[in-house]
Design an enzyme around this catalytic site. Structure first.
Site, PDB file in Angstrom:
ATOM      1  N   CYS A   2       0.872  -1.177   0.000  1.00 46.45           N
ATOM      2  CA  CYS A   2       0.000   0.000   0.000  1.00 46.45           C
ATOM      3  C   CYS A   2       0.905   1.222   0.000  1.00 46.45           C
ATOM      4  O   CYS A   2       1.637   1.458   0.957  1.00 46.45           O
ATOM      5  CB  CYS A   2      -0.913   0.011   1.213  1.00 46.45           C
ATOM      6  SG  CYS A   2      -1.992   1.467   1.272  1.00 46.45           S
ATOM      7  N   GLU A 104      -3.528   1.206  -6.393  1.00 41.91           N
ATOM      8  CA  GLU A 104      -2.531   0.201  -6.738  1.00 41.91           C
ATOM      9  C   GLU A 104      -2.312   0.273  -8.238  1.00 41.91           C
ATOM     10  O   GLU A 104      -3.211   0.645  -8.992  1.00 41.91           O
ATOM     11  CB  GLU A 104      -2.987  -1.195  -6.314  1.00 41.91           C
ATOM     12  CG  GLU A 104      -1.895  -2.245  -6.369  1.00 41.91           C
ATOM     13  CD  GLU A 104      -0.654  -1.856  -5.594  1.00 41.91           C
ATOM     14  OE1 GLU A 104       0.307  -1.363  -6.246  1.00 41.91           O
ATOM     15  OE2 GLU A 104      -0.635  -2.000  -4.371  1.00 41.91           O
TER      16      GLU A 104
END
Length: 221
Positions: A2, A104
């Protein structure tokens, strides 16, 4: 992993979701939160929950150089209970990091297409995090890292890792359980089922940490 996320919720939403009874210092919605920045986090001080800001990128209390924080924005939940940097933090320095989506970059795309990923119901949630205090030569930093896990079936085509997202019940267990053995926390994390997610493509505008506005979350058409 992340490496970027959003927090668009207002103070009232955050207070209600996390059961806070104190004012929250929110400057503005965040469309592109990045490592090295101060991020809103929630800890439990032994009596109640407290919200404040931690710098994203963990600097362990024993570190000699604060630059290590740039390499420690995430911690692997599978091995955190074995690592000197994280082991004692699992015992007593757990935190919640509020968010409402994360980004992402699709690993199978030649151009690394960025995607915005949310819960199916788009509600506010929290990443499972760890924090620490670093102090040396008159400098003091409070920093944090986000725990990650192997990607679930939804995330696997995008990336092989994903952040640990906690449900409301899990948030309370994560914060309020008091001091625990690292191995017990590891077992707790290993039993968590990933939340249902959804995703859509966004423009490469989000690639730059300098960009932090509504354009970051606009669907790519």
């Amino acid at each position: 992993m992340c490496g970027r996320y959003t927090l668009l919720a207002d103070e009232k939403q955050i207070a209600q979701t996390f059961g806070l009874d104190q004012p929250i210092d929110l400057n503005q919605p965040r469309y592109n939160v990045a490592p090295g920045q101060n991020v809103l986090a929630i800890i439990h001080d032994g009596q109640k929950k407290r919200a404040g800001y931690l710098r994203w990128g963990l600097i362990p209390s024993w570190a000699k150089d604060e630059k290590i924080g740039y390499k420690m924005i995430n911690a692997r939940s599978e091995t955190a209970h074995e690592k000197p940097s994280f082991k004692h933090l699992l015992s007593r320095k757990r935190c919640l990091i509020p968010a409402d989506s994360f980004y992402e970059w699709n690993r199978d795309s030649q151009e690394k297409q960025p995607k915005r990923i949310q819960l199916q119901d788009r509600r506010l949630f929290a990443f499972a995090g760890l924090w620490d205090k670093w102090e040396q030569n008159g400098q003091k930093h409070f920093t944090c890292t986000i725990l990650t896990r192997e990607a679930n079936a939804f995330m696997q085509p995008i990336h092989h890792r994903m952040p640990i997202i906690l449900s409301k019940e899990q948030m309370n267990a994560w914060l309020e359980a008091g001091e625990q053995k690292p191995e017990d926390v590891h077992r707790f994390l290993s039993t968590l089922e990933p939340e249902d997610l959804q995703a859509y493509d966004v423009a490469s505008y989000v690639n730059s940490v300098k960009n932090d506005d509504e354009t970051c979350i606009a669907p790519l058409v």
